[in-house]
Each structure stands twice: as structure tokens, then as C-alpha cells.
Design an enzyme around this catalytic site. Structure first.
Site, short mmCIF file in Angstrom:
data_model
loop_
_atom_site.label_atom_id
_atom_site.label_comp_id
_atom_site.label_asym_id
_atom_site.label_seq_id
_atom_site.Cartn_x
_atom_site.Cartn_y
_atom_site.Cartn_z
CG ASP A 109 -2.29 0.32 1.06
OD1 ASP A 109 -2.53 1.42 0.55
OD2 ASP A 109 -3.14 -0.50 1.42
CG ASP A 211 -4.89 5.30 1.01
OD1 ASP A 211 -5.65 4.35 1.23
OD2 ASP A 211 -4.95 6.39 1.62
CD GLU A 276 -9.08 3.68 -1.46
OE1 GLU A 276 -10.00 3.35 -0.71
OE2 GLU A 276 -8.22 4.51 -1.14
CG HIS A 337 -9.02 -2.01 4.48
ND1 HIS A 337 -8.77 -1.96 3.12
CD2 HIS A 337 -8.64 -0.81 4.96
CE1 HIS A 337 -8.25 -0.80 2.80
NE2 HIS A 337 -8.16 -0.08 3.90
CG ASP A 338 -11.55 1.28 3.50
OD1 ASP A 338 -11.09 1.32 4.66
OD2 ASP A 338 -10.89 1.63 2.49
#
Ligand code: GLC
Length: 543
Positions: A109, A211, A276, A337-338
Site C-alpha cells: 500500500d 491509497d 484506489e 477493509h473499508d
């Protein structure tokens, strides 16, 4: 045991990131090797054989860097280190080697939009108005009577501007106030982040998931964001969705930054740049850039965002397939994970249909750890919540903790995740829902995932073949995947009630090779296909 690598001799024209299956690991929750209740890099190494067995061949790790953990690692205080909770740089090198030894890839990430407020860059920047790093972040004078610089709101609720009392200026933070946004209009920031990329690329990581790529640069004039029409919120709620972030995200200049990142990535053989990006399809596809100059894979979150409705999903697949640039490679994401887990969004039975959809559509699939055993969002009592998004908006039920709970490996006291109490609780059901039991059970979700992934690996038609829609209605979605040698029909019933596939002028004779109903496997189709509720099947067609 069979070894599956990305070197598919039948298909040398495609690159590994086009034919692979990506598996996202949330490192805090995958495997704890040192018994502190938090997952770590050594733990991940212990589980690589499992991932290899499952057939996934690219692992993406959420951030592992030093961080005060205000946003669980997405607030980075050193881009070139490893947080002691996760281990050491030696542990990282060992992980990378072990991943590569298995013919797999490792993606990190990269969080270029913001740092931690404890990062030395920000400490220096906030130290005085004259600091040489003052302009590395977005500082603004207060307006009259201390007014905020503009109306921008934080994604986690509240205003996006924080006043620094010592230097009497505001700084901008799209997320927590502990996550100040970098100023990407400053070339020194470009250089610093390029150095970070080189550091990890030189070590041999296979790429980055970048990100909040669409946030990286903001309007030069910092104009007010417009209010969304018919918003259910009030100005005083200070809820992010009250505005259309027209000036704080997706600015035209972002593309030059992504091109810069791509140029850096291109200096190394065979690496991948993933973005993302939560944007509608027509905007999302601009992040491929002209002539493959931007992201290899702008993450496609349609399956996360849309209601589980066959007509809407069919339309989204069509729109996406139609909008992709000539050389833009598609991708699909089912969980992260969000967002709430797929099995909690659509239920256990539909989660299998969703798995079949993810793994048969055209394009690189990304799956989220634990979804392969049907893990559901775990109810976390209020006083155990730790996710800032949940804590700051307590009445909205938006905590991400339920989707970040420890991987359920076996029936041991802490599910084989750790020898001591994990940082987030396990569900009571882990003694039923775990890898060890499901591996033995041919009807389990895990066995189902395993067979879908194996099929995808063995049949180039699924990895790189053509996609042709066949039919969709209020219940059904059907399409064909094919190449010169093989032709497959995928039929998915996204409803709980039985339905028919009624093809017009087409015959679908063949053998059912995978079905959510094990009893049908090996049977031949009659042309008129009848499906049970929640059924998905794959037919190998006679050409
Ligand atoms: C991304 C991450 C999310 C994080 C946010 C701020 O959306 O996926 O977990 O909170 O960025 O860094």
C-alpha cells in the site's frame, strides 16, 4: 500438491497482473506469530502455503509502516520502515523472498495523499511559518474572525481544516486531523514520494496499491464544494456526503501525478500500479491514462457499491466493458477493509454466487481475506470499537471494525490466529466457520472458492478470453467466456427464487462443471436451463 504459478505457457501474451488473482491481507488480522494479539509479517509467512494452495498468486498488504495507528496504519510516520508491531525489515525481506519463492507477487500500500501528523515532514512543517517544509502541506490563513478557509469536510466527519494554535494557520486533512494532506503542487513532495517508490521497487516489491488516488491534488483556488441536491443531511451535520467533492477530489492535475508514478514504476520490469478510486465509471476509466500512461488497474468497485440486483449489475458490467479504453485491462473487487463483507451484504447463499461472478468476469479479481470462508461482519460492542470512522460518527453505524476481525483458521481458543486475546474479537461462530474444517468439507465455501480459482487458473478462457453477455433479467445474469479452444456459459441467479434461462435462438448444450449445487456437477444441460434460488453454475459448452 499442485503448484500453480503465473507462468501460464498457454498464454504468454498477457502479463502476470492480468492473469493473477489478488488477495488482500489486512496485516493486523491475518496471523499473529509473536502472541501479542496483533497479526504480523512472520505470521503471514506461516500462512503462505495456504494461499498457494488456494491458488491466489498476488498478495496485497495494507500498510505495514511505522505509524501512530490513528487510522490503523494509513497514517504513516516513516515510509521506509516496518512498524515493530508487524516485525522488522528483515522480516519483510524474508516475506518477500518466501512469496517470490512460491511464484507469487507482493504488492504494498502506498499512501501518498497524507502522512501522519507525527511524520518528521509534518513536525518540521508545523514548526514555523518559515519552515523549509511549510509548503509540503496545505496551510491557509484563517478568514475574518478565524473563519475556516472553505467549506470542505473530512471523510471521517467534521471540518477538514485544523487550526495550528502556535502558527495560527489552518492545515487541510481529508481524513483525520492526525492525517494532514501533502501539498502535491510542491515538486519537492513529488521527489520525496518518488524516492519512497524507488526504495520499495528496488527491494523487489511487485507494485503498489495507491491509497485514495483521486484525492491527491486539490483545486488550486480551494473553491467551496457544492451541496449535493436533495441531501438527507443538514449543513450542521458536517457529514462528508453532504457535499459533492468537486473541488477537493478528481482534479485534472491528478493525472500528471499518476503519470509520474507510472513512469517510476516503469523503470522496473514487470511491476503494477493500482489505484484506489471511488468514482463513477466514466471518470474511473480516465485513470488508465492515454497510451497506458497512468494506472495499470484503477480499482473497479462496482460490485462493492451497487445494490445486489441482477439488472443493475448487468448494466454496470456492460457500461464498464464498453467504457474501457482499447488497451485498458478490467478488474473487479468484491471486498476490502473499508466496506462490509460480501457475506453480510448479500447473505451466505448469495456470497457463493458473488464469488462465481468475481472469478468468472473478464479482468483481474481482487478478494479480501476471509471472504473465501464466508466470514461475516462481526458484531463489535460499542465499548470495543476502535475504528476512527465508527468512533467519530457513532450514530451512523459506519465502523469498519466488523470487517477487519481476525482470520478464522481453526477451532482453537483464538481461532488459530493468535495465542492470546486478539485486538478485535472473534465471532462465536468461528468454531464452525474456519479454514481447517472447510478444507475438509467438499461443500464448503472454501472448497467452492478453491474450485473456482483452480478453474480460472487452468482455463485461459476465463483469464484472458472474450466476454459476451447472453441474458439478464430481474433475477438472472448470464454470459459466455471463450477463447479459440473453449467456450463456457456462466449463469447466476442473484435472487432467492427459482428461474429459467430462456435463450433466444441459441443452444447451450454442455456439461455443468461447477455449481453451487454440488449434485448438478457432471450433469448435462438441457437447452432450457432451470435454476434454483441462489444458484450459480458454469457450463462447458460444446462449441
Ligand atoms: C483509504 C483506505 C482507508 C483509509 C483512508 C485514509 O480509503 O483504504 O482504510 O482510512 O484511505 O487513508
Amino acid at each position: 500438491m499442485e503448484t500453480i504459478t503465473d507462468n501460464n505457457p498457454a498464454d504468454i501474451d498477457h502479463l502476470w497482473w492480468q492473469t493473477c488473482v489478488i488477495y488482500q491481507i489486512y496485516p493486523r488480522s491475518f496471523q499473529d506469530a509473536n502472541g501479542d494479539g496483533i497479526g504480523d509479517l512472520k505470521g503471514i509467512v506461516q500462512r503462505l502455503d495456504y494461499l498457494q494452495w488456494l491458488g491466489v498468486d498476488c498478495v496485497w498488504l495494507s500498510p505495514i509502516y511505522p505509524s501512530p495507528m490513528a487510522d490503523f496504519g494509513y497514517d504513516i510516520s516513516d515510509y521506509q520502515g516496518v512498524h515493530p508491531l508487524f516485525g522488522t525489515m528483515e522480516d519483510f525481506d524474508e516475506l518477500l523472498e518466501q512469496v517470490h519463492r512460491r511464484g507469487m507477487k507482493l504488492i504494498l500500500d502506498l499512501v501518498p495523499n497524507h502522512t501522519s501528523d507525527q511524520h518528521p515532514w509534518f513536525l518540521e512543517s508545523r514548526s514555523s511559518r518559515d519552515s523549509p517544509k511549510r509548503d509540503w502541506y496545505i496551510w491557509q490563513e484563517p478568514g475574518e474572525n478565524g473563519a475556516l478557509p472553505n467549506n470542505w469536510l473530512s471523510v471521517f466527519g467534521g471540518h477538514a481544516w485544523e487550526l495550528d494554535p502556535a502558527t495560527r494557520q489552518y492545515y487541510y486533512h481529508a481524513f483525520l486531523k492526525q492525517q494532514p494532506d501533502l501539498n502535491w503542487r510542491n515538486p519537492e513532495v513529488h521527489e520525496a514520494m518518488t524516492d519512497v517508490m524507488h526504495f520499495w521497487l528496488r527491494k523487489g516489491v511487485d507494485g503498489f496499491r495507491v491509497d485514495v488516488m483521486w484525492h491527491i491534488i486539490k483545486d488550486a483556488q480551494l473553491r467551496n464544494n457544492p451541496v449535493v441536491a436533495n441531501s438527507p443531511f443538514d449543513e450542521n451535520d458536517l457529514i462528508y456526503e453532504y457535499h459533492d467533492p468537486a473541488y477537493s477530489t478528481d482534479q485534472p492535475e491528478v493525472h500528471e501525478i499518476v503519470r509520474m508514478m507510472r513512469r517510476t514504476t516503469n523503470q522496473y520490469d514487470d511491476r503494477v500500479l493500482i489505484g484506489e478510486i471511488y468514482l463513477p465509471i466514466h471518470k474511473l476509466i480516465t485513470y488508465y491514462g492515454a497510451d497506458k500512461s497512468e494506472a495499470h488497474l484503477p480499482f473497479n468497485f462496482q460490485l462493492l457499491a451497487l445494490p445486489w440486483d441482477s439488472e443493475q449489475i448487468a448494466r454496470a458490467v456492460e457500461e464498464y466493458e464498453g467504457a474501457l479504453p482499447m488497451d485498458g485491462w478490467p478488474n473487479w473487487v468484491l471486498g476490502n477493509h473499508d466496506r462490509p463483507r460480501i457475506a453480510s451484504r448479500v447473505g451466505r447463499s448469495q456470497a457463493r454466487v458473488a464469488a462465481m461472478l468475481l472469478l468468472t468476469l473478464r479482468g483481474t479479481p481482487t478478494l479480501y481475506y476471509g471472504d473465501e470462508i464466508g466470514m461475516r461482519d462481526v458484531p463489535i460492542p460499542q465499548d470495543e470499537l476502535v475504528d476512527p470512522q465508527g468512533l467519530y460518527m457513532p450514530d451512523r453505524n459506519v465502523s469498519r471494525d466488523p470487517a477487519r476481525t481476525p482470520m478464522q483458521w481453526n477451532t482453537d481458543e483464538f481461532a488459530g490466529f493468535s495465542g492470546s486475546k486478539p485486538w478485535l474479537r472473534l465471532p462465536r461462530s468461528f468454531r464452525r466457520v474456519n479454514v481447517e474444517l472447510q478444507k475438509e468439507d467438499p461443500d464448503s465455501m472454501l472448497s467452492f472458492y478453491h474450485s473456482l480459482i483452480t478453474l480460472r487458473k487452468r482455463q485461459p478462457a476465463f483469464q484472458t478470453g472474450k466476454y459476451t453477455p447472453v441474458y439478464s433479467d430481474k433475477q438472472l445474469l448470464a454470459f459466455i467466456r471463450e477463447n479459440d479452444t473453449d467456450r463456457f456459459l456462466v449463469v447466476l441467479n442473484l435472487s432467492h427464487r427459482p428461474c429459467y434461462l430462456l435463450p433466444k435462438n441459441e443452444t447451450f448444450d454442455g456439461e455443468i462443471i461447477i455449481s453451487t449445487e454440488a449434485e448438478r456437477i457432471g450433469l448435462r444441460t438441457e437447452n432450457n436451463l432451470l435454476l434454483s434460488g441462489d444458484e450459480g453454475l458454469i457450463v462447458k459448452l460444446e462449441r
